[in-house]
Enzyme design. Structure first.
Site, PDB file in Angstrom:
ATOM      1  N   GLU A 107       0.817  -1.203   0.000  1.00  0.00           N
ATOM      2  CA  GLU A 107       0.000   0.000   0.000  1.00  0.00           C
ATOM      3  C   GLU A 107       0.855   1.259   0.000  1.00  0.00           C
ATOM      4  OE1 GLU A 107      -4.052  -1.431   2.275  1.00  0.00           O
ATOM      5  OE2 GLU A 107      -2.321  -0.957   3.542  1.00  0.00           O
ATOM      6  N   CYS A 120       3.163   8.805   0.996  1.00  0.00           N
ATOM      7  CA  CYS A 120       3.748   7.865   1.955  1.00  0.00           C
ATOM      8  C   CYS A 120       3.951   6.544   1.226  1.00  0.00           C
ATOM      9  CB  CYS A 120       2.793   7.697   3.144  1.00  0.00           C
ATOM     10  SG  CYS A 120       3.378   6.513   4.375  1.00  0.00           S
ATOM     11  N   CYS A 127       6.688  -6.156   7.126  1.00  0.00           N
ATOM     12  CA  CYS A 127       7.785  -5.627   7.935  1.00  0.00           C
ATOM     13  C   CYS A 127       8.231  -6.688   8.928  1.00  0.00           C
ATOM     14  CB  CYS A 127       7.339  -4.371   8.686  1.00  0.00           C
ATOM     15  SG  CYS A 127       8.679  -3.584   9.636  1.00  0.00           S
ATOM     16  N   CYS A 131       6.895  -4.739  15.781  1.00  0.00           N
ATOM     17  CA  CYS A 131       6.352  -3.839  16.807  1.00  0.00           C
ATOM     18  C   CYS A 131       4.892  -4.222  17.081  1.00  0.00           C
ATOM     19  CB  CYS A 131       6.440  -2.383  16.353  1.00  0.00           C
ATOM     20  SG  CYS A 131       8.147  -1.846  16.032  1.00  0.00           S
ATOM     21  N   CYS A 134       1.673  -2.101  15.813  1.00  0.00           N
ATOM     22  CA  CYS A 134       1.635  -1.729  14.395  1.00  0.00           C
ATOM     23  C   CYS A 134       1.097  -2.889  13.570  1.00  0.00           C
ATOM     24  CB  CYS A 134       3.040  -1.354  13.931  1.00  0.00           C
ATOM     25  SG  CYS A 134       3.170  -1.028  12.161  1.00  0.00           S
ATOM     26  N   GLY A 181       7.123  -1.520   5.975  1.00  0.00           N
ATOM     27  CA  GLY A 181       8.520  -1.926   5.973  1.00  0.00           C
ATOM     28  C   GLY A 181       9.442  -1.020   6.769  1.00  0.00           C
ATOM     29  N   GLU A 182      10.626  -1.551   7.073  1.00  0.00           N
ATOM     30  CA  GLU A 182      11.712  -0.807   7.714  1.00  0.00           C
ATOM     31  C   GLU A 182      12.700  -0.427   6.606  1.00  0.00           C
ATOM     32  OE1 GLU A 182      14.769   0.943   9.271  1.00  0.00           O
ATOM     33  OE2 GLU A 182      13.033   0.587  10.553  1.00  0.00           O
ATOM     34  N   SER A 215      12.322   6.961   7.450  1.00  0.00           N
ATOM     35  CA  SER A 215      12.083   6.603   8.849  1.00  0.00           C
ATOM     36  C   SER A 215      12.766   5.287   9.187  1.00  0.00           C
ATOM     37  CB  SER A 215      10.578   6.502   9.126  1.00  0.00           C
ATOM     38  OG  SER A 215      10.052   5.343   8.513  1.00  0.00           O
ATOM     39  N   SER A 238      11.681   6.267  14.905  1.00  0.00           N
ATOM     40  CA  SER A 238      10.495   5.817  15.640  1.00  0.00           C
ATOM     41  C   SER A 238      10.930   5.370  17.036  1.00  0.00           C
ATOM     42  CB  SER A 238       9.822   4.665  14.887  1.00  0.00           C
ATOM     43  OG  SER A 238       9.374   5.108  13.627  1.00  0.00           O
ATOM     44  N   LEU A 239      10.923   6.308  17.972  1.00  0.00           N
ATOM     45  CA  LEU A 239      11.441   6.017  19.313  1.00  0.00           C
ATOM     46  C   LEU A 239      10.355   5.418  20.210  1.00  0.00           C
ATOM     47  CD1 LEU A 239      14.261   6.415  20.631  1.00  0.00           C
ATOM     48  CD2 LEU A 239      13.295   8.413  21.785  1.00  0.00           C
ATOM     49  N   ASN A 317      -3.087   5.166  16.278  1.00  0.00           N
ATOM     50  CA  ASN A 317      -4.161   4.791  15.369  1.00  0.00           C
ATOM     51  C   ASN A 317      -4.602   3.365  15.664  1.00  0.00           C
ATOM     52  OD1 ASN A 317      -4.245   7.207  13.644  1.00  0.00           O
ATOM     53  ND2 ASN A 317      -2.146   6.632  13.145  1.00  0.00           N
ATOM     54  N   CYS A 360      -0.635   6.066  10.158  1.00  0.00           N
ATOM     55  CA  CYS A 360       0.585   5.439  10.653  1.00  0.00           C
ATOM     56  C   CYS A 360       0.271   4.158  11.430  1.00  0.00           C
ATOM     57  CB  CYS A 360       1.325   6.396  11.588  1.00  0.00           C
ATOM     58  SG  CYS A 360       2.109   7.731  10.716  1.00  0.00           S
TER      59      CYS A 360
END
Length: 368
Positions: A107, A120, A127, A131, A134, A181-182, A215, A238-239, A317, A360
């Site tokens: 996407e 975006c 990914c 996390c 997510c 993805g990272e 990111s 992304s902390l 979200n 996000c």
């Protein structure tokens, strides 16, 4: 919180056929020669793809008609096929579900603002960072995207805006690698894509590096490597929490590189690029929204980055089946105030696309 393993090495399956955007200048000349085309045709193809935003050789009228089929098959295979588009936010946000050549789904999200148009994009299908809050991370990693699969998301969006297919005709001004993805786990292809996105036409799409954001969950060595590339994109880390104890579960890669190591790498990036680093922080009710965490975040960022940090608070979200919720507005306001009190810039991100699962942490390429 999460039992999924971290995956750094993507499955080798499924990379698409080579595309013009996957090749360096010498490889393009060699590929053209194999098709019996002189060197100047390579420049024509580059102008068609990057300047005129044509991905279909049938539209490339300066390519000899007799050669178009072979050029299309060899250099411009269809990489992304749109299978669904849905909009929200009064038509200013649009999510596209793409099918890749091997059936993999991904996407991208296009957003119109009064002063800019932002895309975006995804750098991986799925990914591997696991996390737990997510949707993408909980879906696991299918595979890396090729350079051309990344670049073509941008070309397609730029064309959509130019041709007025998404509101008034306009120009794509910003690109954020905040989709699926990272990015730094697909390092080589992402950097190649960034170079093509930011190089002036006809070598690239001509979007300012300062308007491109990459990111990462905090792959510290790759952050340093990116700094040494000398492309002044915005780095977003992304902390999500300032303490290792919580971050070990909230962002599992923290077990490999601690908060201190990530912030040291971020400082190196800020010093090398001269750019401010964006710190992403999804605010989760009763998990990471405590006032003392706001104080700790502000202090750690001020010490590590000084004025080179900006905190982007993201109201969490919702994702299907998640036990977590966004923080109440009073807690959010108090968090912002406390971070700012430590001398660190902090704002709350405008949430777009929530109702179509385009915000996000919501991208899951449903329809599997």
């Amino acid at each position: 919180m999460s039992s999924l393993p971290l995956v750094f090495d993507a499955p080798k399956r499924g990379l698409p056929p080579k595309h013009f955007a996957d090749l360096d200048p010498e490889q393009r000349i060699a590929a053209a020669a194999e098709l019996g085309l002189p060197k100047f045709r390579v420049n024509q193809l580059a102008r068609q793809y990057y300047s005129r935003l044509n991905g279909d050789v049938a539209e490339m009228t300066d390519v000899p008609a007799a050669a178009r089929q072979a050029v299309g098959d060899s250099l411009f295979p269809t990489l992304l096929t749109p299978i669904r588009q849905i909009s929200c936010d009064d038509g200013s946000t649009r999510k596209t579900l793409w099918r890749l050549h091997d059936g993999t789904l991904l996407e991208s999200v296009l957003m119109r603002y009064t002063d800019r148009n932002t895309l975006c994009i995804s750098s991986q299908a799925g990914c591997g960072m696991a996390c737990p809050f997510c949707a993408t991370g909980q879906g696991g990693l299918d595979r890396n995207l090729s350079t051309a699969e990344i670049v073509d998301q941008v070309r397609a969006a730029a064309r959509t805006l130019r041709d007025g297919e998404f509101g008034e005709p306009g120009r794509l001004s910003n690109v954020v690698f905040m989709g699926m993805g990272e990015p730094l786990a697909n390092y080589k292809r992402v950097v190649s894509a960034v170079r093509q996105i930011t190089s002036p036409a006809p070598e690239g799409l001509g979007i300012s590096a300062r308007s491109v954001t990459v990111s990462t969950v905090g792959l510290a060595p790759a952050i340093r490597k990116l700094a040494d590339e000398g492309i002044p994109v915005t780095l977003a880390v992304s902390l999500h929490t300032p303490d290792d104890e919580l971050r070990d579960t909230l962002v599992p890669v923290n077990n490999r590189w601690s908060v201190a190591e990530v912030l040291e790498a971020a400082r190196y990036y800020a010093d090398s690029s001269g750019r401010r680093v964006s710190i992403e922080y999804a605010l989760i009710r009763d998990i990471n929204d405590q006032p003392w965490r706001a104080d700790m975040l502000g202090k750690k960022l001020h010490k590590a980055l000084g004025t080179k940090a900006h905190v982007n608070l993201i109201p969490l979200n919702p994702t299907p089946g998640s036990k977590w919720d966004a923080s109440p507005k009073p807690a959010e306001r108090e968090f912002v105030r406390r971070v700012q009190e430590q001398g660190v810039s902090c704002t709350v991100r405008d949430t777009r696309g929530q109702e179509i699962a385009a915000a996000c942490g919501q991208l899951a390429a449903e329809e599997r």
